[in-house]
Design an enzyme around this catalytic site. Structure first.
Site, mmCIF file in Angstrom:
data_model
loop_
_atom_site.group_PDB
_atom_site.id
_atom_site.type_symbol
_atom_site.label_atom_id
_atom_site.label_comp_id
_atom_site.label_asym_id
_atom_site.label_seq_id
_atom_site.Cartn_x
_atom_site.Cartn_y
_atom_site.Cartn_z
ATOM 1 N N ALA A 137 0.486 -1.015 -0.306
ATOM 2 C CA ALA A 137 0.001 -0.076 -0.168
ATOM 3 C C ALA A 137 0.709 1.295 -0.316
ATOM 4 C CB ALA A 137 -0.917 -0.115 1.359
ATOM 5 N N ASP B 11 -4.709 -1.226 -7.178
ATOM 6 C CA ASP B 11 -5.283 -0.476 -8.328
ATOM 7 C C ASP B 11 -4.569 -0.484 -9.975
ATOM 8 O OD1 ASP B 11 -2.014 -0.293 -7.662
ATOM 9 O OD2 ASP B 11 -2.781 1.162 -5.677
ATOM 10 N N HIS C 176 -3.133 -9.772 -4.498
ATOM 11 C CA HIS C 176 -4.791 -9.726 -3.885
ATOM 12 C C HIS C 176 -5.707 -9.353 -5.050
ATOM 13 C CE1 HIS C 176 -2.848 -8.930 0.006
ATOM 14 N NE2 HIS C 176 -2.985 -10.341 -0.524
ATOM 15 N N SER D 289 5.238 -2.071 1.905
ATOM 16 C CA SER D 289 4.820 -3.225 3.135
ATOM 17 C C SER D 289 5.270 -3.419 4.351
ATOM 18 C CB SER D 289 5.192 -4.270 2.158
ATOM 19 O OG SER D 289 3.862 -5.168 2.695
ATOM 20 N N SER D 290 3.754 -3.413 4.918
ATOM 21 C CA SER D 290 4.585 -3.492 6.329
ATOM 22 C C SER D 290 4.526 -5.110 6.706
ATOM 23 C CB SER D 290 3.298 -2.578 7.072
ATOM 24 O OG SER D 290 2.362 -2.891 7.172
#
Ligand SMILES: [Zn+2]
Length: 251
Positions: free
Chosen positions: A26, A106, A123, A197-198
Protein backbone atom coordinates in the site's frame (compact mmCIF):
# COMPACT_ATOMS: atom_id res chain seq x y z
CA UNK A 1 23.87 13.68 3.73
CA UNK A 2 22.94 10.41 5.43
CA UNK A 3 19.93 10.26 3.12
CA UNK A 4 22.11 10.59 0.05
CA UNK A 5 24.30 7.74 1.32
CA UNK A 6 21.18 5.57 1.63
CA UNK A 7 20.26 6.26 -1.96
CA UNK A 8 23.79 5.62 -3.19
CA UNK A 9 23.88 2.30 -1.35
CA UNK A 10 20.54 1.26 -2.83
CA UNK A 11 21.76 2.27 -6.30
CA UNK A 12 24.87 0.14 -5.79
CA UNK A 13 22.82 -2.91 -4.75
CA UNK A 14 20.56 -2.44 -7.80
CA UNK A 15 23.61 -2.26 -10.09
CA UNK A 16 24.88 -5.58 -8.70
CA UNK A 17 21.56 -7.39 -9.15
CA UNK A 18 21.18 -9.80 -12.02
CA UNK A 19 17.55 -10.73 -11.43
CA UNK A 20 15.57 -8.67 -8.97
CA UNK A 21 11.99 -8.95 -7.81
CA UNK A 22 10.11 -5.89 -6.58
CA UNK A 23 7.39 -6.54 -4.01
CA UNK A 24 5.00 -3.64 -3.46
CA UNK A 25 2.34 -2.84 -0.89
CA UNK A 26 0.00 0.00 0.00
CA UNK A 27 2.82 2.44 0.78
CA UNK A 28 3.72 2.98 -2.86
CA UNK A 29 0.12 3.82 -3.76
CA UNK A 30 -0.62 6.11 -0.82
CA UNK A 31 1.88 8.45 -2.52
CA UNK A 32 -0.64 8.52 -5.39
CA UNK A 33 -3.51 9.38 -3.05
CA UNK A 34 -4.96 5.88 -2.68
CA UNK A 35 -5.84 5.21 0.97
CA UNK A 36 -4.30 2.29 2.85
CA UNK A 37 -7.38 0.30 3.81
CA UNK A 38 -5.65 -1.55 6.63
CA UNK A 39 -3.85 1.34 8.31
CA UNK A 40 -5.01 2.83 11.64
CA UNK A 41 -7.82 5.20 10.64
CA UNK A 42 -8.12 3.40 7.30
CA UNK A 43 -11.44 2.45 5.82
CA UNK A 44 -11.47 -1.03 7.31
CA UNK A 45 -11.11 0.23 10.85
CA UNK A 46 -14.34 2.23 10.39
CA UNK A 47 -16.27 -0.13 8.14
CA UNK A 48 -15.86 -3.89 8.38
CA UNK A 49 -14.85 -5.52 5.08
CA UNK A 50 -17.48 -7.77 3.54
CA UNK A 51 -16.47 -11.42 3.69
CA UNK A 52 -16.55 -13.44 0.48
CA UNK A 53 -19.05 -15.92 1.94
CA UNK A 54 -21.44 -13.04 2.66
CA UNK A 55 -21.01 -11.74 -0.88
CA UNK A 56 -22.05 -15.17 -2.19
CA UNK A 57 -24.91 -15.61 0.28
CA UNK A 58 -26.66 -12.26 0.26
CA UNK A 59 -27.96 -9.88 -2.39
CA UNK A 60 -27.77 -7.08 0.18
CA UNK A 61 -24.06 -7.81 0.79
CA UNK A 62 -23.46 -7.78 -2.97
CA UNK A 63 -25.28 -4.47 -3.34
CA UNK A 64 -23.31 -2.98 -0.42
CA UNK A 65 -20.04 -4.22 -1.95
CA UNK A 66 -20.86 -2.48 -5.21
CA UNK A 67 -22.09 0.69 -3.45
CA UNK A 68 -18.73 0.92 -1.67
CA UNK A 69 -16.76 0.25 -4.85
CA UNK A 70 -18.59 2.93 -6.82
CA UNK A 71 -18.15 5.35 -3.91
CA UNK A 72 -14.39 4.84 -4.37
CA UNK A 73 -14.56 5.35 -8.12
CA UNK A 74 -13.27 8.91 -8.07
CA UNK A 75 -10.36 8.00 -5.77
CA UNK A 76 -9.20 5.19 -8.02
CA UNK A 77 -10.09 7.01 -11.20
CA UNK A 78 -8.07 10.13 -10.32
CA UNK A 79 -4.97 8.30 -9.10
CA UNK A 80 -2.04 7.95 -11.45
CA UNK A 81 1.40 6.39 -11.07
CA UNK A 82 3.92 8.36 -9.00
CA UNK A 83 7.72 8.58 -8.99
CA UNK A 84 8.00 5.26 -7.12
CA UNK A 85 5.93 3.45 -9.77
CA UNK A 86 8.03 5.05 -12.51
CA UNK A 87 11.23 3.87 -10.83
CA UNK A 88 9.88 0.32 -10.61
CA UNK A 89 8.87 0.47 -14.30
CA UNK A 90 12.37 1.62 -15.19
CA UNK A 91 13.91 -1.33 -13.32
CA UNK A 92 11.73 -3.69 -15.35
CA UNK A 93 12.55 -1.87 -18.59
CA UNK A 94 16.29 -2.17 -17.91
CA UNK A 95 15.96 -5.87 -17.18
CA UNK A 96 17.08 -5.43 -13.57
CA UNK A 97 13.69 -6.57 -12.28
CA UNK A 98 12.10 -9.66 -13.79
CA UNK A 99 8.77 -9.26 -12.04
CA UNK A 100 6.69 -7.04 -9.78
CA UNK A 101 4.73 -8.85 -7.09
CA UNK A 102 2.07 -6.58 -5.66
CA UNK A 103 -0.46 -6.59 -2.85
CA UNK A 104 -2.12 -3.57 -4.47
CA UNK A 105 -5.32 -3.78 -6.49
CA UNK A 106 -5.13 -0.42 -8.26
CA UNK A 107 -3.40 -1.38 -11.53
CA UNK A 108 -0.89 1.48 -11.18
CA UNK A 109 2.14 -0.65 -12.12
CA UNK A 110 0.52 -1.45 -15.45
CA UNK A 111 -0.47 2.22 -15.81
CA UNK A 112 3.19 3.19 -15.30
CA UNK A 113 4.25 1.05 -18.25
CA UNK A 114 5.06 -2.36 -16.75
CA UNK A 115 3.76 -5.07 -19.09
CA UNK A 116 0.76 -6.82 -17.52
CA UNK A 117 2.52 -10.20 -17.70
CA UNK A 118 5.31 -8.87 -15.45
CA UNK A 119 2.88 -7.83 -12.71
CA UNK A 120 1.81 -10.56 -10.29
CA UNK A 121 -1.29 -9.40 -8.42
CA UNK A 122 -1.68 -11.34 -5.18
CA UNK A 123 -4.92 -9.59 -4.19
CA UNK A 124 -6.38 -9.14 -7.65
CA UNK A 125 -7.40 -5.94 -9.41
CA UNK A 126 -10.24 -3.54 -8.64
CA UNK A 127 -10.15 -1.62 -11.92
CA UNK A 128 -12.33 -4.19 -13.70
CA UNK A 129 -14.77 -6.94 -12.77
CA UNK A 130 -15.42 -10.52 -13.77
CA UNK A 131 -18.04 -13.22 -13.48
CA UNK A 132 -17.25 -15.56 -10.59
CA UNK A 133 -18.53 -18.55 -12.59
CA UNK A 134 -17.38 -18.14 -16.20
CA UNK A 135 -14.71 -15.42 -15.72
CA UNK A 136 -16.16 -13.13 -18.41
CA UNK A 137 -14.68 -9.68 -17.98
CA UNK A 138 -16.83 -6.58 -17.30
CA UNK A 139 -15.83 -2.91 -17.27
CA UNK A 140 -16.90 -0.85 -14.26
CA UNK A 141 -18.35 2.05 -16.24
CA UNK A 142 -21.08 -0.07 -17.79
CA UNK A 143 -21.82 -1.83 -14.50
CA UNK A 144 -22.20 1.51 -12.76
CA UNK A 145 -24.72 2.81 -15.25
CA UNK A 146 -26.85 -0.30 -14.75
CA UNK A 147 -26.41 -0.18 -10.94
CA UNK A 148 -27.45 3.46 -10.78
CA UNK A 149 -30.50 2.65 -12.89
CA UNK A 150 -31.95 -0.35 -11.02
CA UNK A 151 -29.88 -0.67 -7.83
CA UNK A 152 -29.35 -4.41 -8.04
CA UNK A 153 -25.98 -6.17 -8.00
CA UNK A 154 -24.82 -7.16 -11.49
CA UNK A 155 -25.27 -10.68 -12.85
CA UNK A 156 -23.39 -12.22 -15.76
CA UNK A 157 -25.17 -11.79 -19.09
CA UNK A 158 -23.85 -15.14 -20.28
CA UNK A 159 -24.35 -17.47 -17.32
CA UNK A 160 -26.19 -15.54 -14.62
CA UNK A 161 -23.24 -15.80 -12.20
CA UNK A 162 -22.35 -13.07 -9.72
CA UNK A 163 -20.15 -10.30 -11.10
CA UNK A 164 -17.51 -8.97 -8.71
CA UNK A 165 -14.44 -6.77 -8.99
CA UNK A 166 -11.43 -8.91 -9.84
CA UNK A 167 -10.07 -8.56 -6.30
CA UNK A 168 -9.45 -11.20 -3.67
CA UNK A 169 -11.87 -10.55 -0.81
CA UNK A 170 -11.49 -11.51 2.81
CA UNK A 171 -12.43 -15.15 3.09
CA UNK A 172 -11.63 -15.81 -0.59
CA UNK A 173 -8.83 -18.26 -1.47
CA UNK A 174 -5.53 -16.77 -2.59
CA UNK A 175 -5.27 -17.05 -6.38
CA UNK A 176 -3.33 -20.20 -7.31
CA UNK A 177 -1.58 -19.06 -10.46
CA UNK A 178 -0.25 -15.72 -9.10
CA UNK A 179 0.90 -17.44 -5.90
CA UNK A 180 2.84 -20.04 -7.91
CA UNK A 181 4.41 -17.40 -10.15
CA UNK A 182 5.33 -15.26 -7.15
CA UNK A 183 7.04 -18.23 -5.56
CA UNK A 184 9.04 -19.16 -8.65
CA UNK A 185 10.10 -15.53 -9.27
CA UNK A 186 11.10 -15.26 -5.62
CA UNK A 187 13.24 -18.39 -5.85
CA UNK A 188 14.88 -17.16 -9.09
CA UNK A 189 15.80 -13.75 -7.64
CA UNK A 190 19.19 -12.66 -6.34
CA UNK A 191 17.67 -9.41 -5.00
CA UNK A 192 14.26 -8.97 -3.37
CA UNK A 193 13.11 -5.38 -2.79
CA UNK A 194 10.14 -4.71 -0.53
CA UNK A 195 8.55 -1.36 -1.33
CA UNK A 196 5.83 0.13 0.88
CA UNK A 197 4.64 -3.01 2.62
CA UNK A 198 4.59 -3.46 6.37
CA UNK A 199 4.71 -7.24 5.72
CA UNK A 200 1.90 -8.12 8.10
CA UNK A 201 -0.48 -9.74 5.62
CA UNK A 202 0.31 -13.42 5.12
CA UNK A 203 0.84 -15.42 3.01
CA UNK A 204 2.15 -12.56 0.85
CA UNK A 205 4.66 -11.49 3.47
CA UNK A 206 6.29 -14.92 3.37
CA UNK A 207 7.94 -14.17 0.00
CA UNK A 208 10.72 -11.88 1.27
CA UNK A 209 11.54 -14.43 3.98
CA UNK A 210 11.71 -17.14 1.35
CA UNK A 211 13.97 -15.01 -0.87
CA UNK A 212 16.35 -14.34 1.99
CA UNK A 213 16.51 -18.00 3.04
CA UNK A 214 17.21 -18.84 -0.61
CA UNK A 215 20.27 -16.59 -0.64
CA UNK A 216 18.91 -13.39 -2.20
CA UNK A 217 19.79 -9.97 -0.84
CA UNK A 218 16.79 -8.33 0.88
CA UNK A 219 16.11 -4.59 0.76
CA UNK A 220 13.15 -2.96 2.53
CA UNK A 221 11.96 0.55 1.68
CA UNK A 222 9.03 1.40 3.95
CA UNK A 223 8.16 4.40 6.08
CA UNK A 224 7.54 2.28 9.18
CA UNK A 225 9.60 -0.58 10.59
CA UNK A 226 8.64 -4.09 9.51
CA UNK A 227 9.03 -7.46 11.18
CA UNK A 228 11.70 -8.44 8.64
CA UNK A 229 13.95 -5.40 9.18
CA UNK A 230 16.34 -7.48 11.35
CA UNK A 231 17.12 -9.93 8.51
CA UNK A 232 17.31 -7.35 5.69
CA UNK A 233 20.59 -6.29 4.08
CA UNK A 234 19.42 -2.69 3.73
CA UNK A 235 16.45 -0.98 5.42
CA UNK A 236 15.32 2.52 4.45
CA UNK A 237 12.48 4.10 6.47
CA UNK A 238 11.81 6.78 3.92
CA UNK A 239 9.36 7.95 1.30
CA UNK A 240 9.30 5.64 -1.70
CA UNK A 241 9.24 8.04 -4.62
CA UNK A 242 12.23 10.01 -3.36
CA UNK A 243 14.24 6.92 -2.40
CA UNK A 244 13.62 4.65 -5.38
CA UNK A 245 13.42 7.54 -7.83
CA UNK A 246 16.77 8.80 -6.58
CA UNK A 247 18.42 5.39 -6.70
CA UNK A 248 17.14 4.55 -10.17
CA UNK A 249 17.53 8.06 -11.54
CA UNK A 250 13.95 8.81 -12.58
CA UNK A 251 11.76 11.78 -11.71
ZN1 LIG B 1 -20.64 -15.78 -16.36
Amino acid sequence: MAADRDIAELAHILDQARRAVVFTGAGISTESGIPDFRSPGGIWTRMAPIDFSDFLASEEARRETWRRRFAMAETFGMAGPNRGHRAVAELVRRGTAAAVITQNIDGLHQASGVAADRVIELHGNTTYAHCLDCARRYELEALRIAFDRDGSAPLCEDCGGFVKTATISFGQAMPGEPMRRAQSETLAADLFIVVGSSLVVYPAAAFPELAKRNGAALVIVNREPTGLDPIADLVLHRSIGETLGGAVGVE
